[in-house]
Write a protein that holds these residues in place. Structure first.
Motif, PDB file in Angstrom:
ATOM      1  N   CYS A   1      -6.882   8.395 -14.793  1.00 12.45           N
ATOM      2  CA  CYS A   1      -5.951   9.176 -15.608  1.00 12.45           C
ATOM      3  C   CYS A   1      -6.640   9.531 -16.916  1.00 12.45           C
ATOM      4  N   PHE A   2      -5.963  10.342 -17.722  1.00 12.94           N
ATOM      5  CA  PHE A   2      -6.583  10.865 -18.935  1.00 12.94           C
ATOM      6  C   PHE A   2      -6.061  10.226 -20.220  1.00 12.94           C
ATOM      7  N   LYS A   3      -5.032   9.376 -20.120  1.00  7.88           N
ATOM      8  CA  LYS A   3      -4.450   8.783 -21.313  1.00  7.88           C
ATOM      9  C   LYS A   3      -4.400   7.268 -21.197  1.00  7.88           C
ATOM     10  N   SER A   4      -4.713   6.591 -22.290  1.00 10.02           N
ATOM     11  CA  SER A   4      -4.645   5.134 -22.299  1.00 10.02           C
ATOM     12  C   SER A   4      -3.220   4.639 -22.060  1.00 10.02           C
ATOM     13  N   SER A   5      -2.235   5.362 -22.583  1.00  7.81           N
ATOM     14  CA  SER A   5      -0.843   4.954 -22.396  1.00  7.81           C
ATOM     15  C   SER A   5      -0.437   5.023 -20.928  1.00  7.81           C
ATOM     16  N   ILE A   6      -0.926   6.036 -20.214  1.00 11.63           N
ATOM     17  CA  ILE A   6      -0.625   6.153 -18.787  1.00 11.63           C
ATOM     18  C   ILE A   6      -1.322   5.048 -18.009  1.00 11.63           C
ATOM     19  N   MET A   7      -2.544   4.715 -18.412  1.00 12.48           N
ATOM     20  CA  MET A   7      -3.262   3.623 -17.744  1.00 12.48           C
ATOM     21  C   MET A   7      -2.494   2.318 -17.883  1.00 12.48           C
ATOM     22  N   GLU A   8      -1.984   2.028 -19.065  1.00 18.89           N
ATOM     23  CA  GLU A   8      -1.216   0.808 -19.272  1.00 18.89           C
ATOM     24  C   GLU A   8       0.080   0.831 -18.463  1.00 18.89           C
ATOM     25  N   GLN A   9       0.731   1.990 -18.399  1.00 14.31           N
ATOM     26  CA  GLN A   9       1.956   2.117 -17.616  1.00 14.31           C
ATOM     27  C   GLN A   9       1.680   1.831 -16.137  1.00 14.31           C
ATOM     28  N   ILE A  10       0.596   2.391 -15.614  1.00  9.56           N
ATOM     29  CA  ILE A  10       0.274   2.188 -14.206  1.00  9.56           C
ATOM     30  C   ILE A  10      -0.060   0.726 -13.933  1.00  9.56           C
TER      31      ILE A  10
ATOM     32  N   ILE B   1       0.831  -1.206   0.000  1.00 12.89           N
ATOM     33  CA  ILE B   1       0.000   0.000   0.000  1.00 12.89           C
ATOM     34  C   ILE B   1       0.861   1.250   0.000  1.00 12.89           C
ATOM     35  N   SER B   2       1.908   1.247   0.817  1.00 11.01           N
ATOM     36  CA  SER B   2       2.811   2.400   0.852  1.00 11.01           C
ATOM     37  C   SER B   2       3.559   2.562  -0.471  1.00 11.01           C
ATOM     38  N   ALA B   3       4.034   1.452  -1.015  1.00  8.24           N
ATOM     39  CA  ALA B   3       4.832   1.527  -2.240  1.00  8.24           C
ATOM     40  C   ALA B   3       4.015   1.991  -3.437  1.00  8.24           C
ATOM     41  N   LEU B   4       2.726   1.623  -3.479  1.00  8.68           N
ATOM     42  CA  LEU B   4       1.899   2.024  -4.618  1.00  8.68           C
ATOM     43  C   LEU B   4       1.763   3.541  -4.726  1.00  8.68           C
ATOM     44  N   GLN B   5       1.948   4.244  -3.607  1.00  6.70           N
ATOM     45  CA  GLN B   5       1.836   5.696  -3.654  1.00  6.70           C
ATOM     46  C   GLN B   5       2.990   6.350  -4.416  1.00  6.70           C
ATOM     47  N   SER B   6       4.045   5.594  -4.663  1.00 12.28           N
ATOM     48  CA  SER B   6       5.179   6.145  -5.412  1.00 12.28           C
ATOM     49  C   SER B   6       5.013   6.011  -6.921  1.00 12.28           C
ATOM     50  N   ILE B   7       4.017   5.251  -7.364  1.00 10.85           N
ATOM     51  CA  ILE B   7       3.866   5.020  -8.799  1.00 10.85           C
ATOM     52  C   ILE B   7       3.633   6.320  -9.538  1.00 10.85           C
ATOM     53  N   VAL B   8       2.690   7.131  -9.065  1.00 15.07           N
ATOM     54  CA  VAL B   8       2.407   8.390  -9.742  1.00 15.07           C
ATOM     55  C   VAL B   8       3.531   9.392  -9.529  1.00 15.07           C
ATOM     56  N   SER B   9       3.994   9.527  -8.291  1.00 16.06           N
ATOM     57  CA  SER B   9       4.964  10.580  -7.975  1.00 16.06           C
ATOM     58  C   SER B   9       6.333  10.350  -8.602  1.00 16.06           C
ATOM     59  N   ARG B  10       6.682   9.099  -8.898  1.00 20.29           N
ATOM     60  CA  ARG B  10       8.020   8.818  -9.402  1.00 20.29           C
ATOM     61  C   ARG B  10       8.058   8.150 -10.768  1.00 20.29           C
ATOM     62  N   ASN B  11       6.907   8.018 -11.413  1.00 16.08           N
ATOM     63  CA  ASN B  11       6.897   7.367 -12.722  1.00 16.08           C
ATOM     64  C   ASN B  11       6.069   8.104 -13.776  1.00 16.08           C
ATOM     65  N   VAL B  12       5.017   8.759 -13.346  1.00 17.37           N
ATOM     66  CA  VAL B  12       4.152   9.469 -14.287  1.00 17.37           C
ATOM     67  C   VAL B  12       4.657  10.899 -14.440  1.00 17.37           C
ATOM     68  N   PRO B  13       4.855  11.374 -15.664  1.00 17.87           N
ATOM     69  CA  PRO B  13       5.313  12.753 -15.860  1.00 17.87           C
ATOM     70  C   PRO B  13       4.386  13.739 -15.164  1.00 17.87           C
ATOM     71  N   PRO B  14       4.937  14.760 -14.517  1.00 21.47           N
ATOM     72  CA  PRO B  14       4.106  15.714 -13.775  1.00 21.47           C
ATOM     73  C   PRO B  14       3.016  16.364 -14.622  1.00 21.47           C
ATOM     74  N   ALA B  15       3.232  16.489 -15.918  1.00 19.55           N
ATOM     75  CA  ALA B  15       2.224  17.104 -16.782  1.00 19.55           C
ATOM     76  C   ALA B  15       1.041  16.180 -17.047  1.00 19.55           C
ATOM     77  N   ASP B  16       1.181  14.888 -16.751  1.00 20.11           N
ATOM     78  CA  ASP B  16       0.110  13.912 -16.946  1.00 20.11           C
ATOM     79  C   ASP B  16      -0.514  13.577 -15.601  1.00 20.11           C
ATOM     80  N   VAL B  17      -1.729  14.022 -15.391  1.00 23.66           N
ATOM     81  CA  VAL B  17      -2.396  13.824 -14.108  1.00 23.66           C
ATOM     82  C   VAL B  17      -2.865  12.378 -13.983  1.00 23.66           C
ATOM     83  N   ALA B  18      -2.617  11.788 -12.806  1.00 26.97           N
ATOM     84  CA  ALA B  18      -3.062  10.420 -12.543  1.00 26.97           C
ATOM     85  C   ALA B  18      -3.256  10.245 -11.041  1.00 26.97           C
ATOM     86  N   VAL B  19      -4.107   9.286 -10.682  1.00 25.40           N
ATOM     87  CA  VAL B  19      -4.379   8.975  -9.285  1.00 25.40           C
ATOM     88  C   VAL B  19      -4.370   7.464  -9.115  1.00 25.40           C
TER      89      VAL B  19
END
Length: 389
Positions: free
Chosen positions: A259-268, A214-232
């Motif tokens: 998230c707003f992009k299919s590519s980001i969804m697949e990455q997550i 649970i703790s580690a999953l919180q790093s997925i957005v903050s350390r992998n998704v570009p800041p310009a691409d919003v994701a939760v």
């Protein structure tokens, strides 16, 4: 009589109908009573009724003139599996089920528009009134599409609507282009080795693994998704274990991704699987991911969004229409329909009150005349009646 004047004239009747729906909520794909009432009302007004579309879905078809054009208007009907905390006179009569998102109001809006259009026929073409089951993450839109919704009831454009607490009654808000995020649900089953709670050395503790994950999953957005691409990524539930003195054999955590992009969804999705596998392996456990895409991003066609905003401005004035709203992280399975047919999705002001999905939420009946009138007006604008010599 204008559409808005018509709706205000029938306000008490629509409010009573909505409150009856609120008192008798039905969860997704089980909207039997609701669809019965919808079909009965449509039939009373001389509208052609089709039932069982995608399960409990209903489509009403209304034709006027000889025009070849067609418009689809869509409303959702289902409630949520949650307890209502209010003391309203019309509060839910079903423990564990409540209309906490306003779909009772959306259904009433669309029925109001159907009644008005059936009485006035001030359009030329075909209107498809789409009453959709199962919007709350159980695949209602996809079920209707799989059942041939758009082939059986073709529409040149589709329009949907949702109430918005916090936005004044009589105001509307629409985002040109991207409007709402895509959404997925996920479950991770962590399998370890059960043991007595007093002898943890005999176990592979899945609860400990779940906590680390649970703790580690919180790093997925903050350390992998570009800041310009919003994701939760939100972990929203955890289950496992039945006794205080037993380390369970397995634990399940679940949550949602937006998230707003299919590519980001697949990455997550890939990163959740990798993180779960790695942490579980480090403790000698196993992890299995079930990742389900539930909502496509809702993308408004620019021209139809402008038409929708223009129709709203005719009803309430330009100052009460936000034409450049920001996309929101909430999701809506109407997005799957908009992938097939261009259209637009607008928010109607719900005034003050609890937010959707809150146990004290109650749809504001004052919203109904404005939403119903807008549904009617977009038809009259989109399918104008031709002048006869």
């Amino acid at each position: 009589m204008s559409a808005l004047a018509f709706m205000k004239r029938h306000y008490d009747e629509m409010a009573a109908f909505r409150q009856d729906l609120h008192a008798h909520p039905e969860i997704g794909m089980q909207e039997y009573r609701t669809s019965d009432l919808v079909a009965r009302k449509l039939g009373e007004w001389g509208i052609e009724v089709h039932r069982g579309i995608g399960g409990t879905g209903v489509v009403g078809v209304l034709r006027a003139g000889n025009g070849a054009g067609s418009i689809g208007l869509r409303a959702d009907m289902d409630a949520l599996p949650m307890h209502e905390a209010s003391q309203l006179s019309y509060r839910s009569t079903k423990p564990g089920v409540m209309h906490a998102c306003g779909h009772d109001g959306h259904t009433t809006m669309l029925l109001g528009a159907a009644r008005y259009l059936a009485e006035t026929r001030h359009f030329d073409g075909t209107v498809n009134f789409i009453f959709q089951p199962g919007e709350e993450g159980v695949g209602g839109a996809l079920a209707m599409l799989a059942d041939g919704l758009l082939e059986r009831f073709p529409s040149d454009a589709l329009f949907g609507m949702h109430n918005r607490p916090g936005l004044p009654v009589g105001a509307f808000s629409i985002a040109p282009g991207l409007a709402m995020a895509g959404g997925a649900f996920f479950d991770v089953v962590i399998t370890g080795k059960g043991a007595h709670g007093a002898r943890p050395e005999d176990s592979i503790d899945p609860v400990l693994v779940a906590g680390q994950l649970i703790s580690a999953l919180q790093s997925i957005v903050s350390r992998n998704v570009p800041p310009a691409d919003v994701a939760v990524v939100s972990v929203t539930k955890m289950s496992g274990g039945d006794a205080y003195n037993v380390i369970p054999h397995s634990v399940t955590i679940g949550g949602t991704v937006r998230c707003f992009k299919s590519s980001i969804m697949e990455q997550i999705k890939t990163l959740i699987a990798r993180t779960a596998d790695g942490i579980a392996a480090a403790f000698g456990a196993r992890a299995e991911l079930d990742f389900r895409l539930i909502f496509a991003p809702t993308v408004n066609d620019l021209r139809h969004a402008q038409d929708y905003a223009d129709a709203a401005a005719e009803l309430v004035g330009e100052t009460h229409v936000d034409r450049d709203a920001q996309p929101v992280m909430g999701s809506e399975d109407f997005g799957f329909m908009l992938e097939k047919v261009p259209g637009a999705y607008i928010l109607a002001g719900g005034g003050d009150g609890a937010a959707p999905h809150h146990p004290l939420y109650d749809y504001n009946d004052e919203t109904t005349p404005y939403g119903a009138a807008l549904y009617a007006r977009i038809v009259e604008r989109g399918l104008p009646r031709r002048n006869t010599p």
